[in-house]
Write a protein that holds these residues in place. Sequence first.
Motif, PDB file in Angstrom:
ATOM      1  N   LEU A  45       6.221  -9.680   1.401  1.00 14.57           N
ATOM      2  CA  LEU A  45       6.764  -8.339   1.218  1.00 14.57           C
ATOM      3  C   LEU A  45       7.042  -7.681   2.568  1.00 14.57           C
ATOM      4  O   LEU A  45       6.268  -7.831   3.519  1.00 14.57           O
ATOM      5  CB  LEU A  45       5.766  -7.485   0.431  1.00 14.57           C
ATOM      6  CG  LEU A  45       5.441  -8.005  -0.968  1.00 14.57           C
ATOM      7  CD1 LEU A  45       4.205  -7.312  -1.530  1.00 14.57           C
ATOM      8  CD2 LEU A  45       6.626  -7.806  -1.905  1.00 14.57           C
ATOM      9  N   TRP A  47       8.189  -3.816   4.001  1.00 14.82           N
ATOM     10  CA  TRP A  47       8.548  -2.411   3.790  1.00 14.82           C
ATOM     11  C   TRP A  47       9.859  -2.124   4.513  1.00 14.82           C
ATOM     12  O   TRP A  47      10.061  -2.570   5.647  1.00 14.82           O
ATOM     13  CB  TRP A  47       7.429  -1.522   4.289  1.00 14.82           C
ATOM     14  CG  TRP A  47       7.781  -0.071   4.302  1.00 14.82           C
ATOM     15  CD1 TRP A  47       7.815   0.784   3.240  1.00 14.82           C
ATOM     16  CD2 TRP A  47       8.169   0.695   5.441  1.00 14.82           C
ATOM     17  NE1 TRP A  47       8.190   2.038   3.641  1.00 14.82           N
ATOM     18  CE2 TRP A  47       8.422   2.014   5.002  1.00 14.82           C
ATOM     19  CE3 TRP A  47       8.337   0.405   6.789  1.00 14.82           C
ATOM     20  CZ2 TRP A  47       8.816   3.026   5.854  1.00 14.82           C
ATOM     21  CZ3 TRP A  47       8.723   1.417   7.648  1.00 14.82           C
ATOM     22  CH2 TRP A  47       8.967   2.713   7.182  1.00 14.82           C
ATOM     23  N   TYR A  62      11.939   4.359   8.743  1.00 18.10           N
ATOM     24  CA  TYR A  62      12.617   3.081   8.558  1.00 18.10           C
ATOM     25  C   TYR A  62      11.905   1.974   9.318  1.00 18.10           C
ATOM     26  O   TYR A  62      11.329   2.205  10.392  1.00 18.10           O
ATOM     27  CB  TYR A  62      14.063   3.152   9.071  1.00 18.10           C
ATOM     28  CG  TYR A  62      14.945   4.078   8.283  1.00 18.10           C
ATOM     29  CD1 TYR A  62      15.108   5.402   8.658  1.00 18.10           C
ATOM     30  CD2 TYR A  62      15.628   3.623   7.153  1.00 18.10           C
ATOM     31  CE1 TYR A  62      15.914   6.264   7.927  1.00 18.10           C
ATOM     32  CE2 TYR A  62      16.440   4.477   6.414  1.00 18.10           C
ATOM     33  CZ  TYR A  62      16.576   5.791   6.817  1.00 18.10           C
ATOM     34  OH  TYR A  62      17.377   6.640   6.087  1.00 18.10           O
ATOM     35  N   ALA A  63      12.021   0.773   8.787  1.00 18.81           N
ATOM     36  CA  ALA A  63      11.623  -0.410   9.542  1.00 18.81           C
ATOM     37  C   ALA A  63      12.647  -0.633  10.652  1.00 18.81           C
ATOM     38  O   ALA A  63      13.834  -0.335  10.495  1.00 18.81           O
ATOM     39  CB  ALA A  63      11.573  -1.623   8.623  1.00 18.81           C
ATOM     40  N   GLY A 104      -1.882   7.681   1.329  1.00 11.14           N
ATOM     41  CA  GLY A 104      -3.263   7.244   1.259  1.00 11.14           C
ATOM     42  C   GLY A 104      -3.569   6.343   0.089  1.00 11.14           C
ATOM     43  O   GLY A 104      -4.653   5.765   0.000  1.00 11.14           O
ATOM     44  N   SER A 106      -0.953   4.100  -1.250  1.00 13.89           N
ATOM     45  CA  SER A 106       0.009   3.000  -1.273  1.00 13.89           C
ATOM     46  C   SER A 106       0.988   3.165  -2.436  1.00 13.89           C
ATOM     47  O   SER A 106       1.168   4.266  -2.961  1.00 13.89           O
ATOM     48  CB  SER A 106      -0.715   1.650  -1.352  1.00 13.89           C
ATOM     49  OG  SER A 106       0.195   0.578  -1.237  1.00 13.89           O
TER      50      SER A 106
ATOM     51  N   ALA B  34      -4.603  -1.172   1.489  1.00 10.63           N
ATOM     52  CA  ALA B  34      -4.469  -1.387   0.056  1.00 10.63           C
ATOM     53  C   ALA B  34      -4.305  -2.883  -0.221  1.00 10.63           C
ATOM     54  O   ALA B  34      -3.922  -3.650   0.675  1.00 10.63           O
ATOM     55  CB  ALA B  34      -3.263  -0.621  -0.481  1.00 10.63           C
ATOM     56  N   ALA B  50      -7.257   2.756  -0.228  1.00 14.47           N
ATOM     57  CA  ALA B  50      -8.315   3.305   0.630  1.00 14.47           C
ATOM     58  C   ALA B  50      -9.446   2.291   0.815  1.00 14.47           C
ATOM     59  O   ALA B  50     -10.628   2.650   0.797  1.00 14.47           O
ATOM     60  CB  ALA B  50      -8.847   4.618   0.068  1.00 14.47           C
ATOM     61  N   TYR B  87      -1.646  -9.535  -1.589  1.00 21.64           N
ATOM     62  CA  TYR B  87      -1.219  -9.005  -0.294  1.00 21.64           C
ATOM     63  C   TYR B  87      -2.065  -7.802   0.086  1.00 21.64           C
ATOM     64  O   TYR B  87      -2.349  -6.937  -0.761  1.00 21.64           O
ATOM     65  CB  TYR B  87       0.242  -8.537  -0.352  1.00 21.64           C
ATOM     66  CG  TYR B  87       1.262  -9.626  -0.587  1.00 21.64           C
ATOM     67  CD1 TYR B  87       1.691  -9.944  -1.871  1.00 21.64           C
ATOM     68  CD2 TYR B  87       1.818 -10.326   0.484  1.00 21.64           C
ATOM     69  CE1 TYR B  87       2.635 -10.926  -2.089  1.00 21.64           C
ATOM     70  CE2 TYR B  87       2.766 -11.320   0.271  1.00 21.64           C
ATOM     71  CZ  TYR B  87       3.166 -11.609  -1.016  1.00 21.64           C
ATOM     72  OH  TYR B  87       4.105 -12.594  -1.225  1.00 21.64           O
ATOM     73  N   GLN B  89      -2.042  -4.434   2.680  1.00 22.26           N
ATOM     74  CA  GLN B  89      -1.016  -3.565   3.235  1.00 22.26           C
ATOM     75  C   GLN B  89      -1.677  -2.401   3.950  1.00 22.26           C
ATOM     76  O   GLN B  89      -2.619  -1.812   3.413  1.00 22.26           O
ATOM     77  CB  GLN B  89      -0.109  -3.037   2.119  1.00 22.26           C
ATOM     78  CG  GLN B  89       1.022  -2.159   2.600  1.00 22.26           C
ATOM     79  CD  GLN B  89       1.099  -0.840   1.883  1.00 22.26           C
ATOM     80  OE1 GLN B  89       0.718  -0.735   0.729  1.00 22.26           O
ATOM     81  NE2 GLN B  89       1.587   0.189   2.558  1.00 22.26           N
ATOM     82  N   LEU B  91      -1.576   1.424   5.639  1.00 20.40           N
ATOM     83  CA  LEU B  91      -0.908   2.705   5.490  1.00 20.40           C
ATOM     84  C   LEU B  91      -1.210   3.622   6.679  1.00 20.40           C
ATOM     85  O   LEU B  91      -0.955   4.820   6.617  1.00 20.40           O
ATOM     86  CB  LEU B  91      -1.390   3.401   4.219  1.00 20.40           C
ATOM     87  CG  LEU B  91      -1.206   2.689   2.901  1.00 20.40           C
ATOM     88  CD1 LEU B  91      -2.406   1.792   2.596  1.00 20.40           C
ATOM     89  CD2 LEU B  91      -1.050   3.684   1.779  1.00 20.40           C
ATOM     90  N   TYR B  94       3.394   3.848  10.934  1.00 17.73           N
ATOM     91  CA  TYR B  94       4.697   3.227  10.713  1.00 17.73           C
ATOM     92  C   TYR B  94       5.007   2.248  11.849  1.00 17.73           C
ATOM     93  O   TYR B  94       4.666   2.521  13.002  1.00 17.73           O
ATOM     94  CB  TYR B  94       5.783   4.305  10.635  1.00 17.73           C
ATOM     95  CG  TYR B  94       5.606   5.207   9.453  1.00 17.73           C
ATOM     96  CD1 TYR B  94       5.001   6.447   9.590  1.00 17.73           C
ATOM     97  CD2 TYR B  94       5.994   4.804   8.173  1.00 17.73           C
ATOM     98  CE1 TYR B  94       4.809   7.277   8.501  1.00 17.73           C
ATOM     99  CE2 TYR B  94       5.808   5.625   7.072  1.00 17.73           C
ATOM    100  CZ  TYR B  94       5.219   6.864   7.246  1.00 17.73           C
ATOM    101  OH  TYR B  94       5.017   7.684   6.164  1.00 17.73           O
ATOM    102  N   PRO B  95       5.667   1.125  11.526  1.00 19.43           N
ATOM    103  CA  PRO B  95       6.116   0.744  10.191  1.00 19.43           C
ATOM    104  C   PRO B  95       4.957   0.280   9.318  1.00 19.43           C
ATOM    105  O   PRO B  95       4.020  -0.368   9.799  1.00 19.43           O
ATOM    106  CB  PRO B  95       7.059  -0.422  10.465  1.00 19.43           C
ATOM    107  CG  PRO B  95       6.511  -1.037  11.713  1.00 19.43           C
ATOM    108  CD  PRO B  95       5.993   0.099  12.536  1.00 19.43           C
ATOM    109  N   LEU B  96       5.014   0.623   8.041  1.00 21.56           N
ATOM    110  CA  LEU B  96       4.033   0.097   7.103  1.00 21.56           C
ATOM    111  C   LEU B  96       4.194  -1.418   7.069  1.00 21.56           C
ATOM    112  O   LEU B  96       5.313  -1.933   7.075  1.00 21.56           O
ATOM    113  CB  LEU B  96       4.263   0.692   5.712  1.00 21.56           C
ATOM    114  CG  LEU B  96       4.315   2.224   5.635  1.00 21.56           C
ATOM    115  CD1 LEU B  96       4.540   2.681   4.190  1.00 21.56           C
ATOM    116  CD2 LEU B  96       3.066   2.857   6.222  1.00 21.56           C
ATOM    117  N   PHE B  98       2.649  -5.439   5.688  1.00 22.59           N
ATOM    118  CA  PHE B  98       1.910  -6.248   4.727  1.00 22.59           C
ATOM    119  C   PHE B  98       1.359  -7.487   5.407  1.00 22.59           C
ATOM    120  O   PHE B  98       1.934  -7.985   6.389  1.00 22.59           O
ATOM    121  CB  PHE B  98       2.835  -6.717   3.592  1.00 22.59           C
ATOM    122  CG  PHE B  98       3.303  -5.638   2.657  1.00 22.59           C
ATOM    123  CD1 PHE B  98       4.438  -4.908   2.941  1.00 22.59           C
ATOM    124  CD2 PHE B  98       2.618  -5.370   1.475  1.00 22.59           C
ATOM    125  CE1 PHE B  98       4.891  -3.918   2.078  1.00 22.59           C
ATOM    126  CE2 PHE B  98       3.061  -4.396   0.596  1.00 22.59           C
ATOM    127  CZ  PHE B  98       4.197  -3.660   0.904  1.00 22.59           C
ATOM    128  N   GLY B 100       0.501 -11.610   5.155  1.00 22.16           N
ATOM    129  CA  GLY B 100       1.376 -12.703   4.754  1.00 22.16           C
ATOM    130  C   GLY B 100       1.150 -13.206   3.344  1.00 22.16           C
ATOM    131  O   GLY B 100       1.945 -13.995   2.830  1.00 22.16           O
TER     132      GLY B 100
END
Lengths: 120, 107
Positions: A45, A47, A62-63, A104, A106, B34, B50, B87, B89, B91, B94-96, B98, B100
């Motif tokens: 995945l 983002w 943005y990424a 917080g 997701s 998460a 969290a 996965y 992830q 938070l 940025y960038p958020l 994940f 692998g």
Amino acid sequence: EVQLVESGGGLVQPGGSLRLSCAASGFTFNDHYMDWIRQAPGKGLEWVARSRNKANSYSTEYAASVKGRFTISRDDSKNSLYLQMNSLKTEDTAVYYCARSIPGRSFDHWGQGTLVTVSS
Amino acid sequence: DIQLTQSPSFLSASVGDRVTITCRASQGISSSLAWCQQKPGKAPKLLIYAASTLQSGVPSRFSGSGSGTEFTLTISSLQPEDFATYYCQQLNSYPLTFGGGTKVEIK
């Protein structure tokens, strides 16, 4: 029941454009952040972009891989989220998911995804 | 960017087994982590946020722990419907990003 339904995917040539839509229902759309996340075939995945809510001035993130080429937007009157994708590259080929997010917490709800294929 | 490294990337286990998946962050992210589950051809599903809070409707056999840079997802007794890819992830910033992914398959 929260529902997110993406549309607009398809086959596009490199350098082309496509606009994805996500129709939301079952919750107060304008209260929520909304995101796009993608998954290349057989991969993990990634983002892509975030739209914050009206209370946060609809600001965006943005990424790096899409910044300057993709634009996330929303129309709260239509409960819809969009992703305008320009200058598409073969590496943008993926299933694109829209997701509701809570800071917080997701991505607590996801759409079923729409496939974008960039190929000549 | 914050990199998340999951281990193992592949896990073979039997129904009833206790399974633990680890996620390591390249820098401290407090508890801003998460976990989600994805089955083939389906959208991901949020399990834990969290670091340790179970999402509503998720079975209690799933649990999460950790803070800072090291986190774990534990399935206390693996069920047939748990065979999937998991996965983590972050938070925190940025960038958020994940991890692998960890594919859990039937032994």
